[in-house]
Design an enzyme around this catalytic site. Structure first.
Site, mmCIF file in Angstrom:
data_model
loop_
_atom_site.group_PDB
_atom_site.id
_atom_site.type_symbol
_atom_site.label_atom_id
_atom_site.label_comp_id
_atom_site.label_asym_id
_atom_site.label_seq_id
_atom_site.Cartn_x
_atom_site.Cartn_y
_atom_site.Cartn_z
ATOM 1 N N HIS A 1 76.824 -80.107 -13.413
ATOM 2 C CA HIS A 1 76.244 -79.685 -14.694
ATOM 3 C C HIS A 1 76.710 -80.559 -15.848
ATOM 4 C CE1 HIS A 1 74.019 -76.448 -16.783
ATOM 5 N NE2 HIS A 1 74.774 -76.793 -17.823
ATOM 6 N N ASP B 1 75.192 -81.542 -19.995
ATOM 7 C CA ASP B 1 74.191 -81.207 -21.012
ATOM 8 C C ASP B 1 73.786 -82.390 -21.887
ATOM 9 O OD1 ASP B 1 73.323 -78.361 -21.037
ATOM 10 O OD2 ASP B 1 75.475 -77.984 -21.037
ATOM 11 N N GLU C 1 68.551 -74.600 -16.550
ATOM 12 C CA GLU C 1 69.613 -73.635 -16.848
ATOM 13 C C GLU C 1 69.062 -72.415 -17.569
ATOM 14 O OE1 GLU C 1 72.756 -74.871 -19.491
ATOM 15 O OE2 GLU C 1 74.155 -73.434 -18.636
ATOM 16 N N HIS D 1 70.991 -67.559 -18.599
ATOM 17 C CA HIS D 1 71.974 -68.149 -19.498
ATOM 18 C C HIS D 1 72.707 -66.943 -20.101
ATOM 19 C CE1 HIS D 1 73.582 -70.645 -22.929
ATOM 20 N NE2 HIS D 1 73.974 -71.283 -21.850
ATOM 21 N N HIS E 1 76.577 -68.046 -14.773
ATOM 22 C CA HIS E 1 75.957 -67.231 -15.834
ATOM 23 C C HIS E 1 75.313 -65.940 -15.327
ATOM 24 C CE1 HIS E 1 76.393 -69.724 -19.428
ATOM 25 N NE2 HIS E 1 75.972 -70.781 -18.773
ATOM 26 N N HIS F 1 78.504 -74.547 -12.448
ATOM 27 C CA HIS F 1 79.607 -74.785 -13.399
ATOM 28 C C HIS F 1 80.322 -73.471 -13.713
ATOM 29 C CE1 HIS F 1 76.103 -73.821 -15.841
ATOM 30 N NE2 HIS F 1 76.738 -73.912 -16.993
ATOM 31 N N ASP G 1 80.454 -79.421 -16.849
ATOM 32 C CA ASP G 1 79.845 -78.875 -18.074
ATOM 33 C C ASP G 1 80.033 -79.827 -19.258
ATOM 34 O OD1 ASP G 1 78.307 -77.070 -19.485
ATOM 35 O OD2 ASP G 1 79.755 -75.429 -19.420
#
Ligand SMILES: *[C@@H]1O[C@H](CO)[C@@H](O)[C@H](O)[C@H]1NC(C)=O
Ligand SMILES: *[C@@H]1O[C@H](CO)[C@@H](O)[C@H](O)[C@H]1NC(C)=O
Length: 406
Positions: free
Chosen positions: A44, A46, A157, A184, A232, A253, A322
């Site tokens: 993961h 971003d 995600e 999420h 999550h 993650h 992450d």
């Protein structure tokens, strides 16, 4: 046994283990040999979100082929950790890039914004195709690695992205997304977020896990060959997923709840299900999930890796930093160039044989991915066709604006 022999036994054990501890030089060599022989797969990152939010989605504004540490758009950014020089220094072999849009887009433009993110990932993979290779299969990860490139993969995600429609889930798969995180920080009408496990979050359970439609979503993901990501996801929905899914799952993650009791982390009893289902937890570096505080060290992250390896086994742990999504990083794991330090730290302990380090780096994730592809092929051979259920309109409560029926 009386106390004295017991103490002697303990001293001998301590002496033996410290005597056989590898030297830092040897550990470094082993770490580098491992990362040269198997792709390091991170679950993961971003970066796509940062390109969208800080560079208006325009690659002309950020040249990923440069070390962007001091780039004007990135300076002062607490969560900008990624560019190609640093990925190379970090010996990264494959990255699942997160296609993310926040929960405020639920019932609005979530699907569109997710496609924006997917488009960014595809554009930077193509623009830098000497360094990235966009892939959608387990074998593709090896192919990219063998060409000296970083495999680029897409993970969506948040289940809100599919807007309660199996049609959109299928189209995400068709444009190349290979995992979907079921939540999420919000519930969807069909699956409860991990936030419900923290009373202070104010988010209340909606289904006590998965709804009937949520179970169909999982079966459709199995049929498509899409990895189910339980990062999550509420503990109840995690446990139910292990009952429903024919394929192993991932936590792209998440870290260990026993070491930091944050709702985003995986409980020890659930780690037993991870083990029995042949699944994987990819350890998150966020200080708030590692130490439950604003600071942490690389050793704290190693402790999470070791805990999951001890409880679930070396076959069930991986890396899911992450990076680019976290504004607090551990000391010693400052950005994507630091992974070899983590592998070196672990390699000091001879329990981390080269075979075990290779599993951690990438073999475990690639095994799960291969199993997911095998289940897809089995379901096709069984003649299972696309699931055609629509979410019951009653499950949407008042959020029917985007529900046109069919
Ligand atoms: C990137 O730039 C920063 C700041 O100059 C430097 O500290 C770091 O070592 C560089 N990293 C790589 C991998 O070049
Ligand atoms: C749904 O809308 C009605 C009418 O506006 C309102 O009375 C009700 O509280 C709403 N329900 C929820 C769950 O928000």
């Amino acid at each position: 046994m009386s106390l004295l022999p017991r103490i002697i036994q303990l001293l001998v054990l301590v002496a033996l283990s410290s005597a056989t501890r590898r030297s830092p030089e040897e550990a470094r060599l082993i770490a580098e040999r491992v990362l040269e022989s198997v792709p390091l797969v991170d679950g993961h990152n971003d970066l796509a979100m940062n390109i969208r939010n800080k560079a208006a989605g325009q690659l002309a504004n950020v040249d990923l082929s440069q070390n962007l540490t001091n780039h004007p758009l990135w300076v002062g950014c607490g969560n900008c950790h990624t560019d190609i020089p640093r990925l190379r220094a970090g010996m990264v072999g494959a990255q699942f890039w997160s296609a993310f849009t926040g929960c405020t887009t639920q019932y609005r433009d979530a699907a569109q914004k997710t496609l924006d993110a997917i488009d960014i990932i595809k554009r930077f993979s193509q623009k830098h195709n000497n360094d990235f290779k966009f892939v959608t299969t387990a074998q593709g990860i090896w192919d990219a690695f063998n060409e000296g490139k970083i495999a680029s993969l897409i993970g969506v995600e948040g289940g809100h992205s599919m807007d309660n429609r199996l049609a959109i889930l299928r189209q995400f798969y068709d444009v190349g997304a290979r995992y979907m995180t079921l939540n999420h920080v919000c519930n969807t009408p069909w699956c409860d977020t991990s936030n419900v496990d923290d009373p202070a979050s104010g988010v209340l359970p909606n289904n006590n896990g998965l709804s009937d439609f949520g179970r169909i979503v999982l079966q459709e993901m199995n049929r498509l060959g899409m990895l189910i990501d339980l990062a999550h996801v509420s503990k109840a929905a995690q446990i139910q997923t292990f009952q429903v899914s024919r394929a192993p799952v991932i936590y792209s993650h998440s870290s260990a709840y026993a070491l930091c009791d944050h709702h985003r982390n995986v409980h020890d009893d659930v780690l037993q299900l991870v083990k029995s289902s042949n699944s994987i937890v990819m350890v998150n570096f966020y200080t708030w999930y590692v130490t439950c505080s604003s600071t942490a060290t690389i050793q704290d992250v190693a402790d999470h890796v070791n805990h999951i390896a001890n409880v679930a086994g070396f076959d069930h742990v991986g890396i899911g930093s992450d990076f680019d999504g976290i504004e607090r990083v551990p000391e010693g794991l400052n950005d994507v160039s630091f992974y070899p330090d983590l592998f070196t730290l672990l390699a000091l302990d001879p329990a981390w044989t080269e075979a075990n380090l290779r599993k951690l780096a990438g073999e475990n994730l690639i095994r799960v991915f291969t199993d997911v592809e095998r289940v897809r092929d089995e379901m096709a051979a069984e003649g299972i066709t696309p699931f055609e259920e629509n979410i019951p309109v009653g499950d949407l409560g008042n959020n029917t604006a985007c529900y046109g029926g069919y």
